[in-house]
Design a protein around this motif. Structure first.
Motif, PDB file in Angstrom:
ATOM      1  N   ILE A 159       0.826  -1.213   0.000  1.00 24.41           N
ATOM      2  CA  ILE A 159       0.000   0.000   0.000  1.00 24.41           C
ATOM      3  C   ILE A 159       0.861   1.265   0.000  1.00 24.41           C
ATOM      4  CG2 ILE A 159      -1.971  -1.058   1.175  1.00 24.41           C
ATOM      5  CD1 ILE A 159      -0.959   0.349   3.779  1.00 24.41           C
ATOM      6  N   ALA A 160       0.254   2.337  -0.454  1.00 27.39           N
ATOM      7  CA  ALA A 160       0.859   3.678  -0.376  1.00 27.39           C
ATOM      8  C   ALA A 160      -0.255   4.680  -0.625  1.00 27.39           C
ATOM      9  CB  ALA A 160       1.959   3.848  -1.420  1.00 27.39           C
ATOM     10  N   THR A 163      -3.538   4.153  -2.661  1.00 30.73           N
ATOM     11  CA  THR A 163      -3.321   3.087  -3.633  1.00 30.73           C
ATOM     12  C   THR A 163      -2.845   1.819  -2.953  1.00 30.73           C
ATOM     13  OG1 THR A 163      -0.980   3.549  -4.049  1.00 30.73           O
ATOM     14  CG2 THR A 163      -2.575   4.805  -5.326  1.00 30.73           C
ATOM     15  N   GLY A 164      -3.213   0.706  -3.558  1.00 26.31           N
ATOM     16  CA  GLY A 164      -2.758  -0.585  -3.040  1.00 26.31           C
ATOM     17  C   GLY A 164      -2.771  -1.610  -4.145  1.00 26.31           C
ATOM     18  N   GLN A 165      -2.162  -2.735  -3.875  1.00 30.05           N
ATOM     19  CA  GLN A 165      -2.134  -3.813  -4.859  1.00 30.05           C
ATOM     20  C   GLN A 165      -2.130  -5.152  -4.139  1.00 30.05           C
ATOM     21  OE1 GLN A 165       1.516  -2.595  -6.767  1.00 30.05           O
ATOM     22  NE2 GLN A 165       2.760  -4.033  -5.583  1.00 30.05           N
ATOM     23  N   LEU A 194       3.734   9.062   0.039  1.00 30.02           N
ATOM     24  CA  LEU A 194       2.285   9.115   0.273  1.00 30.02           C
ATOM     25  C   LEU A 194       1.857   8.628   1.648  1.00 30.02           C
ATOM     26  CD1 LEU A 194       1.050   7.788  -3.205  1.00 30.02           C
ATOM     27  CD2 LEU A 194       1.340  10.158  -2.464  1.00 30.02           C
ATOM     28  N   THR A 196       1.017   5.709   4.670  1.00 29.85           N
ATOM     29  CA  THR A 196       0.248   4.462   4.696  1.00 29.85           C
ATOM     30  C   THR A 196      -0.946   4.632   5.641  1.00 29.85           C
ATOM     31  OG1 THR A 196       1.907   3.733   6.303  1.00 29.85           O
ATOM     32  CG2 THR A 196       2.067   2.806   4.098  1.00 29.85           C
ATOM     33  N   TYR A 229      -4.840  -3.680  -8.767  1.00 29.54           N
ATOM     34  CA  TYR A 229      -4.352  -2.373  -8.319  1.00 29.54           C
ATOM     35  C   TYR A 229      -5.562  -1.508  -8.030  1.00 29.54           C
ATOM     36  CZ  TYR A 229      -2.539   2.395  -8.719  1.00 29.54           C
ATOM     37  OH  TYR A 229      -2.241   3.713  -8.494  1.00 29.54           O
ATOM     38  N   ASP A 231      -6.985   2.445  -6.473  1.00 30.68           N
ATOM     39  CA  ASP A 231      -6.726   3.808  -6.009  1.00 30.68           C
ATOM     40  C   ASP A 231      -8.079   4.346  -5.551  1.00 30.68           C
ATOM     41  OD1 ASP A 231      -6.392   6.544  -5.689  1.00 30.68           O
ATOM     42  OD2 ASP A 231      -4.960   6.703  -7.341  1.00 30.68           O
ATOM     43  N   LEU A 234      -9.431   7.913  -6.569  1.00 27.79           N
ATOM     44  CA  LEU A 234     -10.045   8.177  -7.879  1.00 27.79           C
ATOM     45  C   LEU A 234     -10.984   7.045  -8.301  1.00 27.79           C
ATOM     46  CD1 LEU A 234      -6.909   9.555  -9.785  1.00 27.79           C
ATOM     47  CD2 LEU A 234      -8.855  10.857  -8.921  1.00 27.79           C
ATOM     48  N   ILE A 236     -10.346   3.903  -8.828  1.00 29.38           N
ATOM     49  CA  ILE A 236      -9.732   3.096  -9.889  1.00 29.38           C
ATOM     50  C   ILE A 236      -9.507   1.685  -9.360  1.00 29.38           C
ATOM     51  CG2 ILE A 236      -7.623   2.751 -11.250  1.00 29.38           C
ATOM     52  CD1 ILE A 236      -7.284   5.837 -11.216  1.00 29.38           C
ATOM     53  N   GLU A 238      -7.928  -1.610 -11.197  1.00 27.56           N
ATOM     54  CA  GLU A 238      -7.356  -2.134 -12.444  1.00 27.56           C
ATOM     55  C   GLU A 238      -6.856  -3.553 -12.209  1.00 27.56           C
ATOM     56  OE1 GLU A 238      -6.855  -1.097 -15.503  1.00 27.56           O
ATOM     57  OE2 GLU A 238      -6.858   1.101 -15.506  1.00 27.56           O
ATOM     58  N   MET A 239      -7.084  -4.410 -13.172  1.00 26.64           N
ATOM     59  CA  MET A 239      -6.510  -5.752 -13.116  1.00 26.64           C
ATOM     60  C   MET A 239      -5.381  -5.825 -14.137  1.00 26.64           C
ATOM     61  SD  MET A 239      -7.425  -8.435 -11.312  1.00 26.64           S
ATOM     62  CE  MET A 239      -9.165  -8.800 -11.221  1.00 26.64           C
TER      63      MET A 239
ATOM     64  N   ILE B  75       4.924   0.241  -5.276  1.00 23.66           N
ATOM     65  CA  ILE B  75       4.195   0.394  -4.009  1.00 23.66           C
ATOM     66  C   ILE B  75       4.764  -0.657  -3.064  1.00 23.66           C
ATOM     67  CG2 ILE B  75       1.953   0.193  -2.878  1.00 23.66           C
ATOM     68  CD1 ILE B  75       0.657   0.952  -5.501  1.00 23.66           C
ATOM     69  N   GLY B  77       4.520  -0.293   0.794  1.00 22.13           N
ATOM     70  CA  GLY B  77       4.188  -0.132   2.213  1.00 22.13           C
ATOM     71  C   GLY B  77       3.319  -1.250   2.754  1.00 22.13           C
ATOM     72  N   GLY B  78       3.338  -1.349   4.078  1.00 12.48           N
ATOM     73  CA  GLY B  78       2.565  -2.428   4.691  1.00 12.48           C
ATOM     74  C   GLY B  78       1.982  -2.011   6.027  1.00 12.48           C
TER      75      GLY B  78
END
Lengths: 243, 78
Positions: A159-160, A163-165, A194, A196, A229, A231, A234, A236, A238-239, B75, B77-78
């Motif tokens: 994460i940030a 946003t994350g993934q 950004l 966490t 992903y 966000d 916004l 968002i 996304e794959m 990205i 972070g955790g």
């Protein structure tokens, strides 16, 4: 009511009250699989604390919790297990104590140490799934490689900001090196800019826990070979096919 | 040929006027993803993950008319 009793009830076709609200989604077979499963959670911070909480409530039978860090004040913004009372305490040990409070049917193995090249294989051996809840890109790449060598599925999240993934790395699929070209000098990503925040950590960890359930039970379609992903700033989602 | 470039997270600062980080740019026939990154003046060192039409790709991959190129920073972070 212990785990053995729950498994006996499930084997007889009955649903333990504790897992009643899991039943419609997991069924008896799925719940039994979770109770018999062994999951390593590497990192018990923002992602790991939330993931551990969810996995314990779901009834994953064994959790190996690996983290050499202690809670600090700057963890309080997002880390579920960081409270003013746990500051200075080891994260893995605090997590194991929390699991015992939530679900005493879950066995835990708290390892207050960091993952290194030397101990990675030993720490992950024997697990059914590994949860990557780390905060260092080099360490993430290390456990992704190690899990693939050991033929263990790994569920990654990072994460940030907003946003994350999340991605599920299977032994014969693309690894995390598809996502991270190389770690920068700090081993960190854009979270240094950004930050966490808590909602992002909770969201990514929830998706991560759901991926663990999918891999363990075969229910649903894991993010195998794919990166989700998001966000939330916004809207968002996304794959990315990691191919 | 015209392609769509989508910048994610911190990479949007390279195109502050592009709504949602989405730009449409013209690149030469045979241009690669790396060429498109140079065209939109994004620092290539900050791009870790690239996708064309939803599929991860290397920077050297050639683009086609109408492709959607996504650029992601790391990205961690955790």
């Amino acid at each position: 009511m212990g785990r053995k009793n729950s498994l006996e009830l499930l084997a007889a076709g009955e649903i333990p009250l504790r897992y009643q609200r899991n039943f419609g989604t997991l069924g008896i077979e799925g719940q039994m699989r979770l109770l018999k499963s062994r999951v390593a959670v590497v990192g018990a911070g923002g992602l790991g604390g939330n993931a551990i909480e969810l996995l314990a409530r779901l009834g994953v039978g064994f959790l190996r919790i690996i983290d050499g860090d202690c809670f600090e004040v700057h963890n309080l913004n997002r880390q579920l297990l960081a409270t003013e009372a746990t500051l200075g305490m080891n994260k893995a040990r605090v997590a194991a104590a929390r699991v015992a409070e939530v679900n005493s049917e879950v066995q835990t193995h708290a390892l207050p140490e960091m993952v290194t090249e030397e101990n990675a294989r030993q720490l992950l051996t024997g697990m059914d799934v590994v949860v990557d809840a780390l905060d260092c890109i080099d360490c993430r790449l290390l456990i992704s490689r190690t899990a693939q060598e050991l033929k263990i599925p790994l569920v990654h999240a990072a994460i940030a900001g907003c946003t994350g993934q999340v991605a599920t790395i299977l032994p014969d699929g693309p690894g995390l090196e598809k996502i991270y070209r190389t770690a920068g000098p700090s081993g960190k990503g854009i979270e240094t800019v950004l930050g966490t925040p808590a909602p992002t950590a909770a969201l990514a960890a929830a998706i991560q826990a759901q991926e663990v359930v999918k891999v363990l039970t075969g229910i649903g379609e894991p993010l195998a070979g794919k990166l989700l992903y998001f966000d939330t700033g916004l809207h968002i989602y996304e794959m990315v096919n990691l191919g | 040929m015209r392609i769509e470039v989508r910048l994610y997270a911190t990479l949007r600062r390279f195109a502050p006027t592009a709504e949602g980080g989405i730009l449409f740019v013209d690149v030469a026939e045979g241009a690669t993803a790396a060429d498109a990154i140079a065209t939109v003046k994004v620092d290539a060192d900050e791009v870790h993950l690239l996708m064309i039409n939803g599929r991860n790709c290397p920077a050297g991959q050639a683009l086609c008319e109408g492709d959607r190129l996504g650029l992601f920073p790391p990205i961690g972070g955790g």
